[in-house]
Design a protein around this motif. Structure first.
Motif, PDB file in Angstrom:
ATOM      1  N   GLU A  99     -30.836  -2.768 -16.927  1.00 46.17           N
ATOM      2  CA  GLU A  99     -31.342  -2.401 -15.423  1.00 46.17           C
ATOM      3  C   GLU A  99     -32.769  -2.633 -15.294  1.00 46.17           C
ATOM      4  O   GLU A  99     -33.697  -2.291 -15.892  1.00 46.17           O
ATOM      5  N   ILE A 100     -32.833  -3.491 -14.149  1.00 50.14           N
ATOM      6  CA  ILE A 100     -34.318  -3.711 -13.396  1.00 50.14           C
ATOM      7  C   ILE A 100     -34.553  -3.111 -12.058  1.00 50.14           C
ATOM      8  O   ILE A 100     -33.567  -3.609 -11.328  1.00 50.14           O
ATOM      9  N   TRP A 101     -35.383  -2.376 -11.732  1.00 50.83           N
ATOM     10  CA  TRP A 101     -35.353  -1.738 -10.487  1.00 50.83           C
ATOM     11  C   TRP A 101     -36.925  -1.700  -9.971  1.00 50.83           C
ATOM     12  O   TRP A 101     -38.011  -2.293 -10.633  1.00 50.83           O
ATOM     13  N   GLU A 102     -37.190  -1.547  -8.754  1.00 52.78           N
ATOM     14  CA  GLU A 102     -38.169  -1.799  -7.916  1.00 52.78           C
ATOM     15  C   GLU A 102     -38.500  -3.381  -7.566  1.00 52.78           C
ATOM     16  O   GLU A 102     -38.260  -4.258  -8.527  1.00 52.78           O
ATOM     17  N   SER A 103     -38.669  -3.396  -6.026  1.00 53.11           N
ATOM     18  CA  SER A 103     -38.602  -5.014  -5.595  1.00 53.11           C
ATOM     19  C   SER A 103     -39.670  -5.999  -6.553  1.00 53.11           C
ATOM     20  O   SER A 103     -39.122  -6.739  -6.700  1.00 53.11           O
ATOM     21  N   ALA A 104     -40.916  -5.307  -6.840  1.00 55.21           N
ATOM     22  CA  ALA A 104     -41.922  -6.147  -7.251  1.00 55.21           C
ATOM     23  C   ALA A 104     -41.450  -6.392  -8.663  1.00 55.21           C
ATOM     24  O   ALA A 104     -41.616  -7.611  -9.248  1.00 55.21           O
ATOM     25  N   ALA A 105     -40.982  -5.525  -9.286  1.00 58.18           N
ATOM     26  CA  ALA A 105     -40.465  -6.018 -10.680  1.00 58.18           C
ATOM     27  C   ALA A 105     -39.366  -6.639 -10.852  1.00 58.18           C
ATOM     28  O   ALA A 105     -39.374  -7.929 -11.589  1.00 58.18           O
ATOM     29  N   ILE A 106     -38.495  -6.872  -9.916  1.00 60.01           N
ATOM     30  CA  ILE A 106     -37.264  -7.526 -10.150  1.00 60.01           C
ATOM     31  C   ILE A 106     -37.539  -8.920  -9.429  1.00 60.01           C
ATOM     32  O   ILE A 106     -37.167  -9.939  -9.952  1.00 60.01           O
ATOM     33  N   MET A 107     -38.444  -9.249  -8.305  1.00 57.22           N
ATOM     34  CA  MET A 107     -38.763 -10.228  -8.157  1.00 57.22           C
ATOM     35  C   MET A 107     -39.538 -11.320  -9.101  1.00 57.22           C
ATOM     36  O   MET A 107     -39.400 -12.455  -9.129  1.00 57.22           O
ATOM     37  N   LEU A 108     -40.694 -10.529  -9.675  1.00 60.32           N
ATOM     38  CA  LEU A 108     -41.331 -11.042 -10.824  1.00 60.32           C
ATOM     39  C   LEU A 108     -40.335 -11.414 -12.027  1.00 60.32           C
ATOM     40  O   LEU A 108     -40.403 -12.610 -12.514  1.00 60.32           O
ATOM     41  N   TYR A 109     -39.375 -10.567 -12.155  1.00 50.57           N
ATOM     42  CA  TYR A 109     -38.337 -10.754 -13.220  1.00 50.57           C
ATOM     43  C   TYR A 109     -37.546 -12.184 -13.051  1.00 50.57           C
ATOM     44  O   TYR A 109     -37.505 -13.082 -13.838  1.00 50.57           O
ATOM     45  N   LEU A 110     -37.151 -12.347 -11.867  1.00 49.77           N
ATOM     46  CA  LEU A 110     -36.184 -13.375 -11.550  1.00 49.77           C
ATOM     47  C   LEU A 110     -37.193 -14.776 -11.497  1.00 49.77           C
ATOM     48  O   LEU A 110     -36.782 -15.853 -11.902  1.00 49.77           O
ATOM     49  N   ALA A 111     -38.469 -14.714 -10.904  1.00 47.29           N
ATOM     50  CA  ALA A 111     -39.257 -15.634 -10.710  1.00 47.29           C
ATOM     51  C   ALA A 111     -39.668 -16.517 -12.048  1.00 47.29           C
ATOM     52  O   ALA A 111     -39.575 -17.681 -12.553  1.00 47.29           O
TER      53      ALA A 111
END
Length: 203
Positions: A64-76
């Motif tokens: 699980e990855i939560w928090e918008s900044a973490a998710i966007m950084l993870y996907l990028a």
């Protein structure tokens, strides 16, 4: 396997924006869940594994990855070929990470406090205020057209997102208005809005 738990017209819309901007919609399964809304509608969804019943939540192969900044950084970072990140080893990587974490740690709290009419010296000392936030964005956009100069990155999508929800909170500055207009005109925006409206109507 990538699964995004998403609720339309919520904070997780910016994750959908990034997914479509990067052209990876075929790589991510979107699961629509309900959330409590400020108008009293909706409610916590038992099918949403987020521990607080919120969105967004990204699950990658069971993690699980939560928090918008973490998710966007993870996907990028997961899809660097889409060029919405600044990769490790690039001299500008630190500045990119700073924008992503500044959003979560400073920018959103400042906007929400101003929107709610909450004012206290401790908040100014800790987070600063809207004038300082505006100045910080404008100084970056003077070198623009994006926060990272000539690179459109996940940082732009993240940092611009609250001004699309709280339009009345948008600083009255031409650099910021032009930046938001450039983002709004990108071709994937219409696709995301159409999907969001469809999901909202089907809910």
């Amino acid at each position: 396997m990538l699964i995004l738990y998403h609720s339309p017209h919520s904070r997780s819309t910016r994750i959908l924006d990034l997914i479509y901007a990067m052209g990876i919609a075929d790589r991510v399964t979107i699961r629509i869940v309900s959330i409590p809304r400020q108008d009293g509608s909706g409610g916590r969804d038992p099918l949403n594994p987020h521990p607080e019943g919120k969105v967004p939540l990204l699950i990658h192969d069971g993690v699980e990855i939560w928090e918008s900044a973490a998710i966007m950084l993870y996907l990028a970072d997961l899809f660097p070929a889409a060029e919405y990140t600044v990769p490790a080893g690039d001299p500008e990587r630190g500045r990119f990470l700073s924008w992503m974490t500044w959003y979560a740690g400073v920018m959103e709290p400042v906007i929400l406090h101003a929107y709610a009419g909450i004012d206290h010296p401790l908040l100014h000392a800790t987070y600063r205020g809207m004038p300082e936030l505006t100045d910080r964005l404008c100084r970056a956009l003077e070198r623009g057209p994006w926060l990272m100069g000539d690179r459109l990155t996940a940082a732009d999508i993240l940092c611009a997102s609250p001004f699309f929800w709280f339009k009345e909170s948008t600083p009255d500055d031409p650099l910021i208005h032009d930046w938001l207009a450039r983002l709004a005109d990108l071709p994937w925006q219409a696709t995301v809005m159409e999907l969001e409206n469809w999901h909202m109507a089907a809910a």
